[in-house]
Design a protein around this motif. Structure first.
Motif, PDB file in Angstrom:
ATOM      1  N   ALA A 184      -2.255  -4.737  -6.791  1.00 47.46           N
ATOM      2  CA  ALA A 184      -1.221  -4.715  -5.747  1.00 47.46           C
ATOM      3  C   ALA A 184      -0.573  -3.339  -5.653  1.00 47.46           C
ATOM      4  O   ALA A 184      -0.271  -2.851  -4.550  1.00 47.46           O
ATOM      5  CB  ALA A 184      -0.164  -5.777  -6.040  1.00 47.46           C
ATOM      6  N   GLU A 185      -0.375  -2.683  -6.805  1.00 50.27           N
ATOM      7  CA  GLU A 185       0.201  -1.334  -6.800  1.00 50.27           C
ATOM      8  C   GLU A 185      -0.715  -0.364  -6.051  1.00 50.27           C
ATOM      9  O   GLU A 185      -0.253   0.448  -5.240  1.00 50.27           O
ATOM     10  CB  GLU A 185       0.400  -0.867  -8.238  1.00 50.27           C
ATOM     11  CG  GLU A 185       0.916   0.561  -8.343  1.00 50.27           C
ATOM     12  CD  GLU A 185       0.922   1.070  -9.771  1.00 50.27           C
ATOM     13  OE1 GLU A 185       1.470   2.158 -10.010  1.00 50.27           O
ATOM     14  OE2 GLU A 185       0.354   0.386 -10.646  1.00 50.27           O
ATOM     15  N   GLN A 186      -2.029  -0.435  -6.334  1.00 49.66           N
ATOM     16  CA  GLN A 186      -2.967   0.452  -5.661  1.00 49.66           C
ATOM     17  C   GLN A 186      -3.025   0.170  -4.161  1.00 49.66           C
ATOM     18  O   GLN A 186      -3.115   1.098  -3.343  1.00 49.66           O
ATOM     19  CB  GLN A 186      -4.366   0.303  -6.275  1.00 49.66           C
ATOM     20  CG  GLN A 186      -5.367   1.340  -5.798  1.00 49.66           C
ATOM     21  CD  GLN A 186      -4.924   2.754  -6.099  1.00 49.66           C
ATOM     22  OE1 GLN A 186      -4.505   3.053  -7.211  1.00 49.66           O
ATOM     23  NE2 GLN A 186      -5.001   3.622  -5.104  1.00 49.66           N
ATOM     24  N   GLN A 187      -2.968  -1.110  -3.793  1.00 46.75           N
ATOM     25  CA  GLN A 187      -2.955  -1.459  -2.374  1.00 46.75           C
ATOM     26  C   GLN A 187      -1.718  -0.884  -1.686  1.00 46.75           C
ATOM     27  O   GLN A 187      -1.794  -0.395  -0.553  1.00 46.75           O
ATOM     28  CB  GLN A 187      -2.993  -2.979  -2.200  1.00 46.75           C
ATOM     29  CG  GLN A 187      -4.309  -3.619  -2.602  1.00 46.75           C
ATOM     30  CD  GLN A 187      -4.259  -5.120  -2.483  1.00 46.75           C
ATOM     31  OE1 GLN A 187      -3.406  -5.685  -1.807  1.00 46.75           O
ATOM     32  NE2 GLN A 187      -5.182  -5.804  -3.168  1.00 46.75           N
ATOM     33  N   ALA A 188      -0.581  -0.951  -2.376  1.00 48.05           N
ATOM     34  CA  ALA A 188       0.648  -0.400  -1.794  1.00 48.05           C
ATOM     35  C   ALA A 188       0.540   1.113  -1.619  1.00 48.05           C
ATOM     36  O   ALA A 188       1.000   1.676  -0.621  1.00 48.05           O
ATOM     37  CB  ALA A 188       1.848  -0.748  -2.671  1.00 48.05           C
ATOM     38  N   LEU A 189      -0.091   1.799  -2.610  1.00 45.03           N
ATOM     39  CA  LEU A 189      -0.258   3.244  -2.498  1.00 45.03           C
ATOM     40  C   LEU A 189      -1.223   3.616  -1.380  1.00 45.03           C
ATOM     41  O   LEU A 189      -1.089   4.675  -0.759  1.00 45.03           O
ATOM     42  CB  LEU A 189      -0.765   3.816  -3.836  1.00 45.03           C
ATOM     43  CG  LEU A 189       0.205   3.755  -5.015  1.00 45.03           C
ATOM     44  CD1 LEU A 189      -0.471   4.222  -6.289  1.00 45.03           C
ATOM     45  CD2 LEU A 189       1.445   4.607  -4.751  1.00 45.03           C
ATOM     46  N   ASP A 190      -2.203   2.752  -1.123  1.00 41.72           N
ATOM     47  CA  ASP A 190      -3.213   3.038  -0.103  1.00 41.72           C
ATOM     48  C   ASP A 190      -2.792   2.610   1.301  1.00 41.72           C
ATOM     49  O   ASP A 190      -3.542   2.794   2.255  1.00 41.72           O
ATOM     50  CB  ASP A 190      -4.539   2.334  -0.455  1.00 41.72           C
ATOM     51  CG  ASP A 190      -5.161   2.914  -1.718  1.00 41.72           C
ATOM     52  OD1 ASP A 190      -4.819   4.040  -2.082  1.00 41.72           O
ATOM     53  OD2 ASP A 190      -5.984   2.211  -2.346  1.00 41.72           O
ATOM     54  N   MET A 191      -1.619   2.020   1.432  1.00 39.93           N
ATOM     55  CA  MET A 191      -1.188   1.561   2.749  1.00 39.93           C
ATOM     56  C   MET A 191      -1.018   2.732   3.710  1.00 39.93           C
ATOM     57  O   MET A 191      -0.478   3.782   3.353  1.00 39.93           O
ATOM     58  CB  MET A 191       0.147   0.804   2.645  1.00 39.93           C
ATOM     59  CG  MET A 191      -0.018  -0.641   2.220  1.00 39.93           C
ATOM     60  SD  MET A 191       1.569  -1.516   2.283  1.00 39.93           S
ATOM     61  CE  MET A 191       1.006  -3.203   2.122  1.00 39.93           C
ATOM     62  N   ASP A 192      -1.496   2.543   4.919  1.00 45.63           N
ATOM     63  CA  ASP A 192      -1.381   3.554   5.973  1.00 45.63           C
ATOM     64  C   ASP A 192      -0.134   3.267   6.805  1.00 45.63           C
ATOM     65  O   ASP A 192      -0.017   2.190   7.389  1.00 45.63           O
ATOM     66  CB  ASP A 192      -2.631   3.507   6.858  1.00 45.63           C
ATOM     67  CG  ASP A 192      -2.628   4.615   7.903  1.00 45.63           C
ATOM     68  OD1 ASP A 192      -1.635   5.359   7.970  1.00 45.63           O
ATOM     69  OD2 ASP A 192      -3.631   4.720   8.648  1.00 45.63           O
ATOM     70  N   PRO A 193       0.816   4.216   6.847  1.00 48.89           N
ATOM     71  CA  PRO A 193       2.023   3.972   7.649  1.00 48.89           C
ATOM     72  C   PRO A 193       1.712   3.705   9.116  1.00 48.89           C
ATOM     73  O   PRO A 193       2.526   3.102   9.819  1.00 48.89           O
ATOM     74  CB  PRO A 193       2.823   5.280   7.480  1.00 48.89           C
ATOM     75  CG  PRO A 193       2.311   5.876   6.219  1.00 48.89           C
ATOM     76  CD  PRO A 193       0.868   5.499   6.139  1.00 48.89           C
ATOM     77  N   LEU A 234      -0.136  -6.905   1.149  1.00 47.24           N
ATOM     78  CA  LEU A 234      -0.708  -6.961  -0.194  1.00 47.24           C
ATOM     79  C   LEU A 234      -1.419  -8.288  -0.393  1.00 47.24           C
ATOM     80  O   LEU A 234      -0.999  -9.317   0.139  1.00 47.24           O
ATOM     81  CB  LEU A 234       0.393  -6.805  -1.244  1.00 47.24           C
ATOM     82  CG  LEU A 234       1.243  -5.533  -1.176  1.00 47.24           C
ATOM     83  CD1 LEU A 234       2.312  -5.573  -2.257  1.00 47.24           C
ATOM     84  CD2 LEU A 234       0.378  -4.303  -1.334  1.00 47.24           C
ATOM     85  N   SER A 235      -2.487  -8.249  -1.175  1.00 47.23           N
ATOM     86  CA  SER A 235      -3.213  -9.480  -1.481  1.00 47.23           C
ATOM     87  C   SER A 235      -3.762  -9.391  -2.895  1.00 47.23           C
ATOM     88  O   SER A 235      -4.330  -8.372  -3.289  1.00 47.23           O
ATOM     89  CB  SER A 235      -4.365  -9.694  -0.486  1.00 47.23           C
ATOM     90  OG  SER A 235      -5.313  -8.657  -0.584  1.00 47.23           O
ATOM     91  N   VAL A 236      -3.563 -10.439  -3.677  1.00 49.74           N
ATOM     92  CA  VAL A 236      -4.097 -10.521  -5.037  1.00 49.74           C
ATOM     93  C   VAL A 236      -4.776 -11.869  -5.200  1.00 49.74           C
ATOM     94  O   VAL A 236      -4.404 -12.855  -4.564  1.00 49.74           O
ATOM     95  CB  VAL A 236      -2.986 -10.359  -6.100  1.00 49.74           C
ATOM     96  CG1 VAL A 236      -2.408  -8.959  -6.057  1.00 49.74           C
ATOM     97  CG2 VAL A 236      -1.884 -11.387  -5.896  1.00 49.74           C
ATOM     98  N   SER A 237      -5.780 -11.892  -6.056  1.00 53.89           N
ATOM     99  CA  SER A 237      -6.518 -13.127  -6.293  1.00 53.89           C
ATOM    100  C   SER A 237      -6.423 -13.513  -7.766  1.00 53.89           C
ATOM    101  O   SER A 237      -6.429 -12.649  -8.641  1.00 53.89           O
ATOM    102  CB  SER A 237      -7.991 -12.956  -5.892  1.00 53.89           C
ATOM    103  OG  SER A 237      -8.574 -11.887  -6.616  1.00 53.89           O
ATOM    104  N   ALA A 238      -6.360 -14.807  -8.021  1.00 55.16           N
ATOM    105  CA  ALA A 238      -6.326 -15.345  -9.391  1.00 55.16           C
ATOM    106  C   ALA A 238      -5.231 -14.675 -10.224  1.00 55.16           C
ATOM    107  O   ALA A 238      -5.460 -14.242 -11.350  1.00 55.16           O
ATOM    108  CB  ALA A 238      -7.686 -15.170 -10.065  1.00 55.16           C
ATOM    109  N   ALA A 239      -4.054 -14.569  -9.669  1.00 56.15           N
ATOM    110  CA  ALA A 239      -2.940 -13.924 -10.362  1.00 56.15           C
ATOM    111  C   ALA A 239      -1.975 -14.979 -10.893  1.00 56.15           C
ATOM    112  O   ALA A 239      -1.876 -16.080 -10.344  1.00 56.15           O
ATOM    113  CB  ALA A 239      -2.200 -12.984  -9.409  1.00 56.15           C
TER     114      ALA A 239
END
Length: 428
Positions: A173-182, A189-194
């Motif tokens: 989720a942290e990496q997804q947040a960093l990769d978000m395009d403004p 954000l999406s996580v599986s089996a968390a």
């Protein structure tokens, strides 16, 4: 978080080891007879019967310690008879007794010497706990360090792997947040089996993003609506001002109204650019769009005492949306008109390749300002046109949406050249 958990687990392991050491020390201190036996066993393990024949005592007067040794020959001439008589055999024994100023420990121990059992009688006199420090230290090493250290290391490694596995969805989720395009406000954000705690946090963040997007959309819509509603009154004001008697006041009023009209137009264009979704762009010819913009702005430049020059260098097909390219052209040329002197033309170029450029021969852009010129509402110290700092921000936003790159070149001779490189047509 991973580091904090690992450090806390390590601290817990150290505390557990210290508690274990305390238990061992307390156990031995509460069993003086056991300490005495261990002390004699340790001492006799260092002895050689031949040395005992030559030296029968060892003392350390400064510490108040004294050892004495004696070889015991229990069997002698009647060895055969004594060997068959269990009552005549020697056994290990230890005796501890208090003496003035300390204690005395006496005992009998058997050592193997030249294949035969040799018996040594030991006597030790001392005081305090210092004589037993090595005994206690050996017990700590054997019963605490040797079993506990490897086990603690294994547990720390296992716990670190387990914690990393549990926190892996959080890292994702942290990496997804960093990769978000403004430029793509619909991303989530999406996580599986968390674990439930992580999914709850991700859901809360997605909810916050949703509310933020709605607020930004509302503000953008309001800005666009307000700008759109102001265009007509400003046009009427400009016509009315043109009917006033000629003079400096009328000219100043007309310039102010034009400046306001430009600002309102840029606000409307910015709102539209922010809402623009430029997916699957078609193939367009940059030169054709450039000629259309050139025709539309040539009169505007002439009214400011300036001139435009357009050059088609060929092969200017690109993957882009015509309306977005038109706005990029227009804002770059409008920015050049606001800064360029009237003695040299503003040069607009399409090609070669999927590139456009607008060059002016104005004062250029100071080096400290070049990293901020694409920020919305930012104005450099050299601006004097009454602009709001939106034109280049609109260019950057549209270029990002198209996957294009904007570059700036400021030669030492002065002036500035803005270039936009679009994605090339497939097959080029």
């Amino acid at each position: 978080m991973f580091r904090q958990i690992t450090v806390r687990l390590a601290i817990f392991a150290v505390i557990f080891a210290l508690v274990d050491v305390g238990i061992v020390v307390f156990t031995y201190l509460s069993q003086p007879q056991t300490l005495a036996q261990e002390l004699l066993d340790l001492e006799v393990s260092r002895l050689d019967p031949d040395d005992v024949r030559q030296r029968t005592n060892r003392a350390n007067p400064s510490a108040g310690l004294r050892w004495s040794y004696e070889l015991v020959e229990p069997l002698g001439a009647d060895a055969d008879r004594a060997a068959d008589d269990p009552a005549s055999r020697l056994i290990d024994w230890t005796k501890r007794e208090q003496i003035p100023g300390g204690y005395r420990i006496t005992g009998l121990r058997s050592v193997e010497h030249e294949g035969e059992a040799t018996w040594i009688r030991l006597e030790f006199e001392g005081r305090g706990l210092s004589p037993f420090s090595e005994v206690i230290g050996r017990e700590i090493v054997q019963h605490v360090a040797l079993p506990l250290v490897p086990l603690s290391i294994l547990l720390l490694v296992f716990n670190a792997l387990a914690v990393r596995s549990v926190l892996k969805p959080l890292f994702e989720a942290e990496q997804q947040a960093l990769d978000m395009d403004p430029g793509k406000p619909d991303q989530r954000l999406s996580v599986s089996a968390a674990p439930r705690e992580i999914t709850t946090l991700v859901d809360a963040l997605n909810g916050a993003f949703e509310r933020l997007d709605k607020s930004v959309a509302t503000l953008r819509d309001f800005t666009g609506f307000a700008a759109h509603e102001m265009r007509t009154p400003l046009s009427i004001m400009l016509l009315t001002a043109g009917k006033l008697p000629a003079g400096e006041t009328r000219q100043q009023l007309i310039e102010d109204i034009r400046s306001m009209s430009r600002l309102v137009g840029q606000l409307l264009e910015l709102a539209q650019a922010e809402a623009l979704i430029l997916a699957d762009p078609p193939v367009v010819n940059l030169a054709e769009i450039g000629k259309a913009v050139f025709s539309a702005l040539e009169e505007v430049a002439s009214a400011r005492g300036q001139s435009l020059k357009f050059t088609d260098l060929g092969n200017s097909d690109a993957l882009a949306h015509p309306e977005a390219v038109y706005r990029i052209y227009r804002n770059l040329i409008d920015n050049a008109i606001a800064h360029a002197p009237s003695d040299k033309p503003i040069e607009v170029t399409a090609g070669p390749g999927p590139t456009i450029s607008v060059q002016d021969f104005g004062p250029g852009i100071p080096l400290p300002d070049r990293t901020r010129i694409f920020e919305k509402f930012w104005q450099g110290g050299t601006r004097g046109d009454g602009g709001a700092g939106l034109g280049l921000g609109i260019v950057k936003r549209l270029a990002d949406a198209l996957g294009a790159e904007v570059t700036l070149d400021c030669p030492a001779t002065g002036g500035a050249t803005f270039s936009v490189t679009f994605r090339a047509k497939v097959g080029n």
